[in-house]
Design a protein around this motif. Structure first.
Motif, PDB file in Angstrom:
ATOM      1  N   GLU A 224      21.002 -18.139  84.009  1.00 28.09           N
ATOM      2  CA  GLU A 224      20.768 -19.031  85.148  1.00 28.09           C
ATOM      3  C   GLU A 224      21.815 -20.131  84.995  1.00 28.09           C
TER       4      GLU A 224
ATOM      5  N   ASP B 287      18.250 -25.442  81.208  1.00 26.47           N
ATOM      6  CA  ASP B 287      18.619 -24.628  82.430  1.00 26.47           C
ATOM      7  C   ASP B 287      18.905 -25.507  83.839  1.00 26.47           C
TER       8      ASP B 287
ATOM      9  N   HIS C 116      17.032 -25.813  86.083  1.00 24.84           N
ATOM     10  CA  HIS C 116      15.809 -26.537  86.693  1.00 24.84           C
ATOM     11  C   HIS C 116      15.208 -27.469  85.561  1.00 24.84           C
TER      12      HIS C 116
ATOM     13  N   ASP D   4      14.573 -26.749  82.243  1.00 21.20           N
ATOM     14  CA  ASP D   4      13.700 -26.102  81.299  1.00 21.20           C
ATOM     15  C   ASP D   4      14.585 -25.989  80.263  1.00 21.20           C
TER      16      ASP D   4
ATOM     17  N   HIS E 105       9.359 -23.551  90.800  1.00 20.28           N
ATOM     18  CA  HIS E 105      10.685 -22.805  90.919  1.00 20.28           C
ATOM     19  C   HIS E 105      11.010 -22.082  92.416  1.00 20.28           C
TER      20      HIS E 105
HETATM   21 MN    MN Z   1      15.148 -21.705  85.227  1.00 22.44          MN
END
Ligand code: MN
Ligand code: MN
Ligand code: MN
Ligand code: MN
Lengths: 220, 220
Positions: free
Chosen positions: B81, B124, B126, B128, B162
């Motif tokens: 990602e 990442d 997002h 995470d 997500h």
């Molecule tokens: Mn992610």
DNA sequence: AAAAATTTTTAGATTTACCTAAAAATTAAA
DNA sequence: TTTAATTTTTAGGTAAATCTAAAAATTTTT
């Protein structure tokens, strides 16, 4: 949309079709590392899907659709190989197996962006041409090194053998893509070829010479 | 070595286990978009392989081996990602599906080199955390935005949802990772939250506020 | 043009990952 | 603590991609 397996069949048929018009069941089986009976099953399926033309006992040819699908997979394979070598510093003998997996990732967007990220490369790390997004690529006219005569010059622009052992051997000899060469001698005894490089001379067997592709600067 | 499908089961069990100790068959089925009967089949297989502990009717837990395998897949997913966003200019709402495929590419070498190429990212797109090659990562302590009181400040450092729709919505509001915020008001009528950004104020529903994760600068 | 060798196909099974329907166990409600 | 609802498992089957063994077609050799 094709399955992972179907894609592999298409790609292999495509590559075999570069040598013979009608691709034989046994040849596919050998490449796919499977049994002829399995190939027959798959061929029928691909024929049903309109990806190959098939006449029993006569082998297969790719349809236009099938060929386009195959070229798309080849494109992905080669772009990923460029990525692995140019960006992740893999050696040219280390990329094939991973590219075999990566070529099946299904995302047109991904491949177009990858192509752009890599600067729209025209050839992969082994000198093989990369089709553009419309499947077009120049059919490169290579000469096998073994066909050259003493005094001929040229540049190494491809290999027709992708095994790790072969590629490592070339690497060690300094025979990599883009290297200019001149044939300085062909040994009478065993036909081995003596090559003049910028800084040194190397001797290669006929077997090796068969699989090195040269863009010739013209004979002499 | 696990199959593509087994890897997906492991990953899903891992994520579900972040909420409950014993992961239920139905929960797995829902995530896998399959039927409970199929899950039972697979659970038995994973148990046979020593990847999960399983007691009939009691749900499953990952074994140490299973957990490591799961974390490795999460690591790959998140690294890919980052690659897609940082290198190929994908938006944070466009990367998940492709990463779902890429996470299954089997090559330790590839992932280590990718990690290095990306500069060993810790999170990442997002927010995470990305496990390192030994599976270790800091268990980040986020606060849900909805838990903040008027006057509290903090920085957006993650999302717990997500879906593309949700992420696009945040993007449009200017609520992306790294953005500092201050709660300026909580509406009596519907509990919606008014947020002060650097240059403007935005209002978000409680539902949205639930899924924004904040690293708090301390309450006031 | 037979016979022999090779290639290809069919027939019948196997494995993996699914499914539906029905039975069994567990949990929640009355 | 029965009854009802929910969850989970079993039983039996399907589809994709394999396989082995045997039959059929094609090609090559005599
Ligand atoms: Mn992610
Ligand atoms: Mn390759
Ligand atoms: Mn290549
Ligand atoms: Mn994701």
């Amino acid at each position: 949309m094709q399955s992972y397996t179907e894609e592999n069949y298409l790609k292999i048929i495509y590559h075999l079709a570069e040598k013979t018009t009608n691709v034989q069941t046994n040849a596919i089986a050998e490449q796919m590392q499977t049994k002829p009976a399995s190939v027959t099953d798959m061929i029928k399926k691909l024929a049903d899907k309109g990806l190959v033309d098939y006449i029993k006992y006569q082998g297969v040819t790719l349809t236009e659709t099938g060929k386009n699908a195959a070229i798309d997979i080849v494109r992905k394979h080669r772009l990923w190989e460029v990525f692995l070598v140019d960006k992740l510093n893999f050696k040219w003998d280390e990329v094939h197996d991973v590219a075999e997996e990566l070529e099946h990732i299904k995302s047109t967007e991904l491949i177009e962006r990858l192509d752009e990220f890599l600067g729209f490369p025209k050839a992969d790390p082994h000198g093989d041409p990369i089709p553009d997004k419309n499947g077009r690529f120049a059919k490169t006219q290579f000469i096998k090194l073994i066909e050259l005569k003493v005094g001929d010059t040229g540049t190494i622009t491809g290999v027709s053998q992708h095994s790790s052992a072969f590629l490592k051997h070339l690497e060690k000899l300094g025979l990599t893509l883009g290297i200019p060469i001149k044939i300085s001698d062909i040994t009478d005894f065993d036909g081995s070829v003596e090559i003049q490089l910028a800084d040194k001379q190397v001797n290669i067997s006929r077997e090796v010479a068969k699989h090195i592709l040269i863009s010739s600067n013209g004979k002499n």
